[in-house]
Design a protein around this motif. Structure first.
Motif, mmCIF file in Angstrom:
data_model
loop_
_atom_site.group_PDB
_atom_site.id
_atom_site.type_symbol
_atom_site.label_atom_id
_atom_site.label_comp_id
_atom_site.label_asym_id
_atom_site.label_seq_id
_atom_site.Cartn_x
_atom_site.Cartn_y
_atom_site.Cartn_z
ATOM 1 N N MET A 18 0.847 -1.192 0.000
ATOM 2 C CA MET A 18 0.000 0.000 0.000
ATOM 3 C C MET A 18 0.885 1.245 0.000
ATOM 4 O O MET A 18 1.774 1.385 0.837
ATOM 5 C CB MET A 18 -0.926 0.002 1.223
ATOM 6 N N SER A 181 -7.569 -6.032 2.152
ATOM 7 C CA SER A 181 -7.090 -6.745 0.973
ATOM 8 C C SER A 181 -7.392 -8.227 1.116
ATOM 9 O O SER A 181 -7.642 -8.735 2.215
ATOM 10 C CB SER A 181 -5.583 -6.539 0.784
ATOM 11 N N THR A 182 -7.340 -8.931 -0.008
ATOM 12 C CA THR A 182 -7.525 -10.377 -0.005
ATOM 13 C C THR A 182 -6.930 -10.944 -1.281
ATOM 14 O O THR A 182 -6.359 -10.201 -2.102
ATOM 15 C CB THR A 182 -9.013 -10.750 0.125
ATOM 16 N N ARG A 192 -5.660 -9.736 -6.829
ATOM 17 C CA ARG A 192 -5.323 -9.151 -5.528
ATOM 18 C C ARG A 192 -5.967 -7.768 -5.419
ATOM 19 O O ARG A 192 -5.364 -6.761 -5.785
ATOM 20 C CB ARG A 192 -3.809 -9.043 -5.365
ATOM 21 N N LYS A 194 -7.155 -4.416 -3.458
ATOM 22 C CA LYS A 194 -6.792 -3.643 -2.261
ATOM 23 C C LYS A 194 -7.574 -2.338 -2.267
ATOM 24 O O LYS A 194 -7.636 -1.646 -3.286
ATOM 25 C CB LYS A 194 -5.290 -3.335 -2.223
ATOM 26 N N TYR A 196 -7.635 1.087 0.214
ATOM 27 C CA TYR A 196 -7.004 1.676 1.396
ATOM 28 C C TYR A 196 -7.046 3.199 1.341
ATOM 29 O O TYR A 196 -7.276 3.804 0.292
ATOM 30 C CB TYR A 196 -5.569 1.171 1.575
#
Length: 522
Positions: A18, A181-182, A192, A194, A196
């Motif tokens: 991030m 996230s995962t 992926r 994310k 944030y």
């Protein structure tokens, strides 16, 4: 923080992938630096990284990877009060670490740390508080990871900004982030996502005890949505993605501004049939709502002679967009420039890696041709300094890293970087920008183990700037193992009391020490 002579605005910091860049100024890049107990490893990319990470990875990127949370087969809660530290200048600190497990459904960790000091000279006192939270929520496939951090720093800024004669400056900063996230997809196709958010706040006071003379307050927010994809083939891999972000700033000096950024990126890695030669071409396209669109290609090439020797080379274009300080800052001596263009550079590198049981060696030669470098200039002494795209800057350099494992528990590590900058400026009478990076930088680290419980690390740091001013600093770190998960330490920094200066002629601390206990969860 800088890589290969670049400034603090030209290196991108990430935490678990991030981006932690600050749209106000790169001065705040390290505000969210994590305690060492939380860090699994630190990944460093030197050279152009814009095609992978986008803007501001001008000279490279640093990704701090946090430790994974342990998994328990029962409900469990633990708390550890640790890391009491004491030292010169009335340094004091501690850390509280706690973690919770609800069997395999939920794991979480919360950390708080505090450090403070009276400072090593007049008006350099500080007080730092830091919170970090990380959790994993169990799902049928991969867990959802939620992480966040908050830091508040209050410090005297004697000579940090303005000029060395400004001894009563003061600053308070806050920085925070929250991310989720995962990992989705299958074995051959990974996604992926994310999401944030990063927030920053900066209050600057020119005279600490009289804020009415001059005071700035800046608040920034940036929200990111990043989808990265990986498609795996038999002998190749395709990575691609989209990165969307919306940033805003509210400031009594810089004004109120918003920016929406869209970035697309792709990178394809493949090897020849004998698996000796690899290629990785890629590109990034970024559009800024208040500026323009930029296209940045690059390529990496590697060749494995054998299991021990690897040759590599890379080429890339990179860029840095101006910060809001560059664009809009204004005081009695300085004025920003809303018409600034991004800094651009073309980078090239060729290097070699060698590794065996006892030796790791990496060396490279690199060049960087930069244009539109932002400088503060004026035509007469009576004018204000104004931010201007004025400089072209060519940088050539050489670096090497060497590790020799003397024995299983003793080692010698050496790192050296040489830089040569050549600047081209025309039609400017006065320039604030001075090329004064570390032309020679040599760091050595000797790690010794005297017994099963006692280890000792000796560190030497040599630096010589472009103006021929040099310094040699020696540090010592002695550890005594108290248990499998804790040790007592004594650090002595700048053993021989070397006098040297950092950016803006800020003198660095003389001889000082720090003692304490470091503890980890099992």
């Amino acid at each position: 923080m800088y890589i290969r002579g670049g400034g603090f605005d030209q290196t991108l910091l990430l935490i678990d992938g991030m981006k932690m860049d600050d749209i106000q100024t790169g001065h705040h890049t390290l505000n969210l630096l994590l305690p060492i107990q939380l860090i699994e490893r630190i990944e460093i990319i030197k050279g152009s990284a814009s095609r992978i990470f986008g803007q501001n990875a001008f000279n490279g990127a640093i990704n701090i990877v946090t430790k994974s949370l342990p998994k328990f087969d029962k409900k469990q809660f633990e708390m550890l009060v640790s890391n009491p530290t004491f030292g010169s200048f009335k340094q004091f600190g501690f850390l509280i670490n706690s973690r919770l497990s609800l069997k395999e459904k939920f794991n979480a960790q919360l950390t708080f740390s505090r450090s403070k000091s009276d400072g090593y000279r007049y008006n350099t006192d500080y007080s730092n508080d830091f919170f970090f939270f990380k959790s994993e929520i169990k799902t049928q496939k991969n867990p959802i990871i939620i992480s966040s951090g908050f830091t508040e720093k209050k410090f005297g800024a004697n000579g940090f900004y303005a000029s060395p004669s400004a001894t009563d400056q003061y600053e308070e900063t806050q920085a925070s982030f929250l991310g989720i996230s995962t990992l989705l997809g299958s074995e051959k196709f990974l996604i992926r996502p994310k999401l944030y958010w990063r927030r920053g706040q900066d209050e600057y006071i020119y005279i600490r005890n009289n804020p009415s003379v001059y005071r700035n307050l800046h608040k920034t927010n940036k929200i990111y949505l990043d989808f990265s994809f990986s498609k795996l083939f038999d002998s190749s891999r395709l990575n691609f993605g989209i990165d969307l972000s919306n940033s805003s700033i509210s400031s009594n000096n810089l004004g109120d501004h918003n920016r929406f950024t869209t970035s697309l990126y792709a990178d394809y890695t493949f090897k020849t049939n004998d698996n000796k030669l690899s290629f990785s071409p890629g590109l990034s396209i970024s559009n800024f709502s208040d500026m323009s669109t930029h296209f940045f290609p690059g390529i990496d090439v590697g060749f494995d002679f054998n299991e021990k020797i690897n040759l590599y080379a890379n080429y890339g274009k990179t860029y840095r967009i101006p910060t809001y300080t560059d664009l809009y800052y204004s005081d009695r001596n300085t004025i920003g420039n809303p018409d600034l263009n991004p800094e651009h550079a073309i980078t090239n590198e060729i290097g070699i890696k060698y590794s065996n049981e006892n030796i790791d060696f990496t060396s490279s030669f690199f060049t960087r041709k930069s244009s539109n470098i932002i400088d503060y200039v004026k035509q007469s002494e009576q004018e204000k300094w104004e931010a201007t795209n004025i400089r072209n800057l060519d940088t050539n350099g050489f670096d090497l890293n060497f590790l020799y494992k003397i024995s299983p528990h003793n080692s010698l590590r050496l790192g050296y970087t040489y830089l040569f900058d050549k600047s081209y400026v025309s039609e400017v009478n006065y320039s604030r920008y001075a090329i004064n990076s570390l032309r020679h930088q040599l760091n050595t680290r000797l790690a010794l183990k005297y017994s099963n419980k006692i280890t000792h690390t000796l560190i030497n740091r040599f630096g010589e700037r472009s103006n021929k001013v040099s310094h040699i600093v020696y540090d010592s770190n002695l550890k005594y193992q108290l248990s499998e998960n804790s040790y007592f330490f004594i650090n002595v920094n700048n053993i021989f009391n070397e006098e040297y200066y950092e950016t803006n002629l800020v003198p660095m601390p003389g001889r000082n020490f720090l003692i304490g206990v470091i503890s980890y969860f099992e």
